[in-house]
Design a protein around this motif. Structure first.
Motif, mmCIF file in Angstrom:
data_model
loop_
_atom_site.group_PDB
_atom_site.id
_atom_site.type_symbol
_atom_site.label_atom_id
_atom_site.label_comp_id
_atom_site.label_asym_id
_atom_site.label_seq_id
_atom_site.Cartn_x
_atom_site.Cartn_y
_atom_site.Cartn_z
ATOM 1 N N LYS A 118 0.836 -1.218 0.000
ATOM 2 C CA LYS A 118 0.000 0.000 0.000
ATOM 3 C C LYS A 118 0.864 1.258 0.000
ATOM 4 C CE LYS A 118 -2.615 -1.032 3.565
ATOM 5 N NZ LYS A 118 -3.691 -0.928 4.582
ATOM 6 N N TYR A 147 -13.024 -0.649 -7.098
ATOM 7 C CA TYR A 147 -12.703 -0.234 -5.729
ATOM 8 C C TYR A 147 -11.206 -0.275 -5.488
ATOM 9 C CZ TYR A 147 -17.674 -0.393 -4.653
ATOM 10 O OH TYR A 147 -19.026 -0.151 -4.643
ATOM 11 N N ASP A 148 -10.750 0.575 -4.579
ATOM 12 C CA ASP A 148 -9.310 0.729 -4.366
ATOM 13 C C ASP A 148 -8.725 -0.357 -3.471
ATOM 14 O OD1 ASP A 148 -9.889 1.387 -1.708
ATOM 15 O OD2 ASP A 148 -9.625 3.539 -2.028
ATOM 16 N N TYR A 189 -11.370 -5.157 -7.265
ATOM 17 C CA TYR A 189 -10.638 -4.414 -8.296
ATOM 18 C C TYR A 189 -11.502 -4.266 -9.551
ATOM 19 C CZ TYR A 189 -7.831 -3.432 -12.310
ATOM 20 O OH TYR A 189 -7.395 -2.864 -13.491
ATOM 21 N N SER A 227 -1.353 1.452 -9.320
ATOM 22 C CA SER A 227 -2.314 0.495 -8.778
ATOM 23 C C SER A 227 -1.562 -0.791 -8.437
ATOM 24 C CB SER A 227 -3.412 0.200 -9.803
ATOM 25 O OG SER A 227 -2.863 -0.480 -10.921
#
Length: 292
Positions: free
Chosen positions: A9, A188-189, A184, A18
């Motif tokens: 992250k 959504y993150d 994904y 990403s």
């Protein structure tokens, strides 16, 4: 250095990438292959997943031992009846998970994602997203890369092996990877992807590995069907905003601790759990030991 999701992250934020893009970047740096080569390899993997998840839907596929087979077709026929309790998406997803599981037991070609015993979950999840939303191969391959990143964290800090951690390490890991992939694909993150993966692991903590006769057939096949449902349900909970109070790294550490606590008889030896039920012992004697 061991991979953690927290580290991933931080890198995604720092490098403005990403999770799948980070995966591609690392693969290029580590192996010196091109992005085109990476996606060509992923395409071959995806093609195998497509084939295995559909192969047993119309024609029964029976295991080498003869003990199991035909459940994927039964589930697909039930899906086609239009009279399922959970609806078409769930029924087809389970049928596709059973298909890959049966192809594996019949010594067919599958993708161990992350293991042969849990090989039905990620393909069925990806194909569910294809059938329901029409995602193209490129998007599905990006989702596969997201799944592999979550899988890498499990591999580095716990285990994929039922012989080490029970079935929670196999179908649990696969469900977590698949749940993150779903999020994904839905846009959504990484934070929601994490919550979905956490839910999937927590839903299956402590699941033992107890195949009849040590063969990857029963109850492995129905756990693949339930595993895809776990992945989809976990993704829906995360995308709905259901609160999750532990991190993925903490869930993986828990997976490891719980797996280490399981007695040897519940870790793929075929010496505990369902494997020693009277019915299971009779099946082992008939189909595996060769005695009627």
């Amino acid at each position: 250095m061991l991979t953690t999701l927290e580290l991933l992250k931080q890198r995604c934020e720092k490098e403005n990438l990403s999770l799948w893009e980070l995966s591609v970047k690392d693969e290029i740096e580590n192996t010196k292959v091109s992005e085109e080569d990476i996606f060509n390899r992923l395409q071959r993997t995806l093609d195998v997943m497509k084939e295995s998840s559909h192969q047993a839907l119309k024609v029964p596929v029976v295991s080498v031992t003869g003990m199991t087979g035909g459940n994927a077709k039964k589930m697909n026929d039930y899906f086609l009846s239009g009279d399922t309790v959970l609806g078409d998406t769930a029924a087809l997803a389970m049928a596709m998970a059973l298909s890959t599981s049966e192809v594996n037991a019949a010594m067919g070609r599958i993708v161990a994602a992350p293991t042969a015993g849990s090989a039905g979950i990620l393909p069925a999840t990806l194909m569910t997203m294809y059938h329901k939303y029409g995602f193209d191969d490129r998007k599905l391959m990006e989702a596969m890369l997201v799944a592999t990143q979550f899988g890498q964290v499990i591999f580095d800090n716990a285990t994929f092996a039922g012989a080490e951690g029970g079935c929670q390490a196999e179908t649990g890991a696969a469900s977590a990877m698949a749940a993150a992939a779903v999020c994904y694909l839905r846009g959504y993150d990484i934070h929601i992807q994490e919550n979905a993966a956490v839910c999937a692991l927590l839903n299956i903590l402590g699941l033992v590995c107890d195949p009849i006769g040590g063969m990857v057939e029963f109850p492995c096949n129905i756990r693949n069907a339930n595993g895809v449902m776990n992945a989809l349900a976990s993704a829906d909970m995360a995308m709905a905003g259901v609160k999750v109070f532990v991190t993925f790294d903490e869930a993986v550490d828990t997976l490891k601790r719980v797996g280490d606590s399981l007695p040897a008889g519940l870790r793929e030896t075929g010496e505990g759990g369902v494997a020693v039920c009277p019915s299971a012992l009779r099946l082992r004697k008939k189909y595996i030991d060769g005695n009627v």
